[in-house]
Design an enzyme around this catalytic site. Structure first.
Site, PDB file in Angstrom:
ATOM      1  N   GLU A  46      -1.607  -7.860  10.753  1.00  0.00           N
ATOM      2  CA  GLU A  46      -2.116  -6.525  11.047  1.00  0.00           C
ATOM      3  C   GLU A  46      -2.922  -6.079   9.831  1.00  0.00           C
ATOM      4  OE1 GLU A  46      -0.503  -2.009  11.964  1.00  0.00           O
ATOM      5  OE2 GLU A  46       0.936  -3.648  11.935  1.00  0.00           O
ATOM      6  N   ARG A 271      12.240 -14.516   7.769  1.00  0.00           N
ATOM      7  CA  ARG A 271      11.173 -14.122   6.853  1.00  0.00           C
ATOM      8  C   ARG A 271      11.573 -14.396   5.411  1.00  0.00           C
ATOM      9  NH1 ARG A 271       8.669  -9.034   6.760  1.00  0.00           N
ATOM     10  NH2 ARG A 271       8.534  -9.122   8.986  1.00  0.00           N
ATOM     11  N   LYS A 281       4.492  -4.277   3.411  1.00  0.00           N
ATOM     12  CA  LYS A 281       3.184  -3.712   3.093  1.00  0.00           C
ATOM     13  C   LYS A 281       3.266  -2.212   2.859  1.00  0.00           C
ATOM     14  CE  LYS A 281       1.296  -6.028   6.504  1.00  0.00           C
ATOM     15  NZ  LYS A 281       0.389  -6.379   7.600  1.00  0.00           N
TER      16      LYS A 281
HETATM   17  P1  ATP Z   1       5.130  -6.177   6.540  1.00  0.00           P
HETATM   18  O1  ATP Z   1       6.478  -5.687   6.920  1.00  0.00           O
HETATM   19  O2  ATP Z   1       5.058  -6.725   5.167  1.00  0.00           O
HETATM   20  O3  ATP Z   1       4.051  -5.209   6.840  1.00  0.00           O
HETATM   21  P2  ATP Z   1       4.482  -7.487   8.941  1.00  0.00           P
HETATM   22  O4  ATP Z   1       5.312  -8.490   9.636  1.00  0.00           O
HETATM   23  O5  ATP Z   1       4.394  -6.149   9.546  1.00  0.00           O
HETATM   24  O6  ATP Z   1       4.912  -7.453   7.442  1.00  0.00           O
HETATM   25  P3  ATP Z   1       2.013  -8.580   9.788  1.00  0.00           P
HETATM   26  O7  ATP Z   1       0.654  -8.363   9.267  1.00  0.00           O
HETATM   27  O8  ATP Z   1       2.347  -8.059  11.137  1.00  0.00           O
HETATM   28  O9  ATP Z   1       3.014  -7.999   8.721  1.00  0.00           O
HETATM   29  O10 ATP Z   1       2.405 -10.114   9.683  1.00  0.00           O
HETATM   30  C1  ATP Z   1       1.574 -11.185  10.004  1.00  0.00           C
HETATM   31  C2  ATP Z   1       2.430 -12.417  10.145  1.00  0.00           C
HETATM   32  O11 ATP Z   1       3.083 -12.708   8.925  1.00  0.00           O
HETATM   33  C3  ATP Z   1       3.499 -12.215  11.196  1.00  0.00           C
HETATM   34  O12 ATP Z   1       3.560 -13.375  12.000  1.00  0.00           O
HETATM   35  C4  ATP Z   1       4.747 -12.020  10.387  1.00  0.00           C
HETATM   36  O13 ATP Z   1       5.853 -12.455  11.088  1.00  0.00           O
HETATM   37  C5  ATP Z   1       4.467 -12.853   9.135  1.00  0.00           C
HETATM   38  N1  ATP Z   1       5.213 -12.331   7.986  1.00  0.00           N
HETATM   39  C6  ATP Z   1       5.186 -11.086   7.500  1.00  0.00           C
HETATM   40  N2  ATP Z   1       6.054 -10.942   6.469  1.00  0.00           N
HETATM   41  C7  ATP Z   1       6.641 -12.150   6.311  1.00  0.00           C
HETATM   42  C8  ATP Z   1       7.646 -12.660   5.421  1.00  0.00           C
HETATM   43  N3  ATP Z   1       8.205 -11.895   4.479  1.00  0.00           N
HETATM   44  N4  ATP Z   1       7.997 -13.962   5.537  1.00  0.00           N
HETATM   45  C9  ATP Z   1       7.434 -14.737   6.478  1.00  0.00           C
HETATM   46  N5  ATP Z   1       6.500 -14.320   7.343  1.00  0.00           N
HETATM   47  C10 ATP Z   1       6.099 -13.046   7.277  1.00  0.00           C
HETATM   48 MG    MG Z   2       3.634  -5.744  11.475  1.00  0.00          MG
END
Ligand code: ATP
Ligand code: MG
Length: 584
Positions: A46, A271, A281
């Protein structure tokens, strides 16, 4: 990829487990059973912030699997939330994925590419009687939804006719209704034990300008509705996501089954969590906005851009992803695992140089005035192909303040009054005097003598002393600033209690007040005057350092004449200096 050779070596020597994990087992089975005949993954960020090391794990997993199975991996921006997303983030994400060494070819997509198709799909579900327009507001929807222990209640609008739903949905889309006044919901089961199946919202009304579709839409799809259908449209076979989506999988499957379209398989993994840092983020944005760090690419940040600026290599991050593997169980990885991967990589390729961070002047009394010797120094003992270089030696030198003690403790093998040490690549010297500032009593200069018979590499140099220290010749050296970094947080899990949701960052106490120390007046050997941002070195005996982006020379000035802003980041120490502290 160049690094894959290294990885293969590590695997062959048993340092690294074979790249085998439960996700690959599932894929192997699917291919064997003929469920899919290719492998097509995607990385779906995202664009609401910069990528972090957790995303790197996901990138290495998705692109790595695609590479190993001769498949494809798409980059897809999940831009369904128009209010939080920015073009700056899209650009940074592309740069980070490329820097990590992965290529999405011509397959860069946006969920917003599919807004028209998603709208058509929604019409299909409405016509099947599987979706309805609801007039409950967000609070009421929550209230009707029930809890884990109580079933939900049907909305009074649940039994609208198909005609009425089609009419209202089209009017929602035309902008006739205010934000939040209506939603489109899937008609599934309000008493399902899985809350995600209790008539989840598919569309909400939001009169907002989208960074790509502008004002074309005033209804925006929810994540669950957009994600699986986007996967399907792109022909994804394996949709790999993190564990929190496990409970969403029945919904993911329900939409695809009801629509009868290509059905990717969702697989969840744990994760990445790292000690002494935060990974969300939202929290990283808070650190940036509150000025606790100097931007998203501050070298203390766990963002990919921060790690890059700090001096991390893409190879070290890919090695890290390989070493930690993937699993179904949540865990916390010690940040030292990441640092060890970096040391392993830099040890092989960072040129060795000499730099003095806290200088102490040293005069060799019996060395002739005005003479400069060019001594041979090895660039990397781990890799002889990196050759040697000349470094200037003269009567006046700088050594590290730490390498001298007026009253040495036992087993101190560095310099002290009357003691001998070897100057790296040069001679054995003996300390014969100490000059102090008469006012402060501070040691300002050491007087030494050298033994001309002991030049490094000469046949007579067989004489041994216990300590070797590094030095620079200040007359020839370049000036530098060194930024010494430490952990940003002083507690192991700062994402724990200290952050209060939505309020100001409450974890002030857990921020390490000494995470950045700026040291000016450092001296580095002359060859470094020509170093460029991102160049990495091992400062002998001190650690790995990398030229910071701030040290761009002025455009019209030749590199060799630094305008005085040569800045190094300490990337990582030579050994884990925290290991001892934690044991005690
Ligand atoms: P955040 O909580 O940091 O905003 P998010 O999952 O909302 O993380 P996205 O941009 O939606 O962030 O994530 C893109 C991809 O990266 C998704 O497939 C997500 O599952 C993966 N991802 C995000 N954080 C992690 C993590 N800590 N370890 C492994 N994969 C991750
Ligand atoms: Mg997300």
């Amino acid at each position: 990829m160049e690094n894959d050779k290294n990885l293969e070596n590590e695997r062959a020597t048993g340092e690294l487990p074979e790249r085998k994990n439960f996700i690959r087992d599932i894929i192997d089975d699917d291919l064997k059973m003929g469920k899919y005949n290719t492998v097509h993954t995607r990385f779906p960020p995202e664009p609401n912030g910069y990528l972090h090391i957790g995303h790197a794990k996901s990138i290495c997993l998705n692109f790595g699997i695609a590479n190993d199975y001769n498949g494809l991996c798409n980059l897809r921006f999940d831009d369904t939330n128009p209010t939080k997303e920015e073009v700056e983030y899209v650009e940074s994400i592309k740069e980070d994925v490329r820097w990590l060494g992965f290529d999405w070819g011509d397959r860069m997509f946006y969920a917003s590419d599919y807004f028209d198709q998603l709208y058509e799909y929604a019409m299909v579900l409405i016509k099947k009687g599987k979706a309805y327009v609801d007039d409950l507001n967000a609070d009421q929807i929550r209230e009707y939804r029930g809890t884990l222990t109580e079933p939900g209640k049907n909305s009074p609008y649940r039994n609208r006719t198909v005609e009425e739903n089609l009419d209202l949905f089209e009017r929602m889309c035309k902008g006739e209704f205010p934000d939040g006044s209506r939603t489109l919901r899937a008609k599934i089961d309000m008493v399902s034990p899985n809350l995600n199946m209790r008539d989840p919202v598919m569309y909400r009304i939001l009169h907002a300008t989208h960074h790509r579709t502008g004002d074309k839409w005033c209804i925006y799809p929810m994540y669950d509705w957009a994600h699986g259908q986007s996967d399907s449209i792109e022909g994804i076979t394996h949709s790999i996501c993190t564990l929190e989506f496990e409970d969403h999988r029945p919904l993911y499957n329900w939409f695809l089954d009801e629509l009868g379209i290509h059905h990717p398989r969702q697989i969840e993994f744990a994760r990445l969590n790292l000690t002494y840092t935060v990974m969300s983020k939202r929290r990283l944005l808070q650190l940036v906005q509150e000025g606790r760090v100097n931007g998203w690419d501050d070298p203390r940040m766990p963002t990919i851009s921060g790690l890059r600026r700090r001096g991390y290599t893409p190879e070290s991050i890919r090695l890290f992803a390989d070493r930690i593997g993937v699993s179904k169980a949540d865990s916390m990885i010690d940040v030292s695992v990441l640092e060890d991967c970096l040391r392993a990589d830099l040890n092989k390729r960072a040129p060795r140089v000499m730099a003095v961070i806290h200088p102490l002047k040293l005069i060799i009394e019996n060395y002739p005035d005005g003479v400069v010797e060019e001594l041979d120094a090895v660039n990397n003992p781990e890799d002889t192909s990196m050759g040697t270089r000349k470094i200037p030696f003269s009567k006046v030198l700088y050594i590290e303040q730490d390498d001298f003690r007026e009253n040495p403790p036992k087993k101190y093998f560095r310099l002290s009054p009357g003691a001998e040490v070897r100057l790296r690549y040069a001679y054995i010297i003996k300390c014969v005097g100490v000059v102090k500032d008469p006012k402060t009593g501070e040691i300002v200069e050491l007087r030494c003598t050298y033994d001309p018979e002991t030049k490094s590499g000469s046949p007579q140099s067989a004489r041994k002393v216990k300590g070797t220290i590094h030095w620079v010749s200040p007359q020839h050296a370049a000036d530098a600033e060194v930024r010494v970094y430490d952990r940003l947080f002083s507690v192991k899990d700062p994402s724990g209690e200290n952050w209060s949701e939505g309020s100001r960052f409450a974890g002030k106490d857990s921020i390490n007040p000494n995470s950045l120390e700026v040291v000016k007046g450092c001296k580095v050997e002359p060859g470094l005057a020509a170093a460029k941002p991102q160049d990495r070195f091992q400062f002998e005996r001190l650690g790995y350092y990398c030229v910071d982006d701030d040290s761009q020379p002025k455009a019209d000035e030749p590199l060799a004449q630094r305008p005085g802003n040569l800045i190094f980041n300490r990337t990582v120490t030579l050994r884990d200096t925290w290991a001892k502290v934690e044991k005690s």
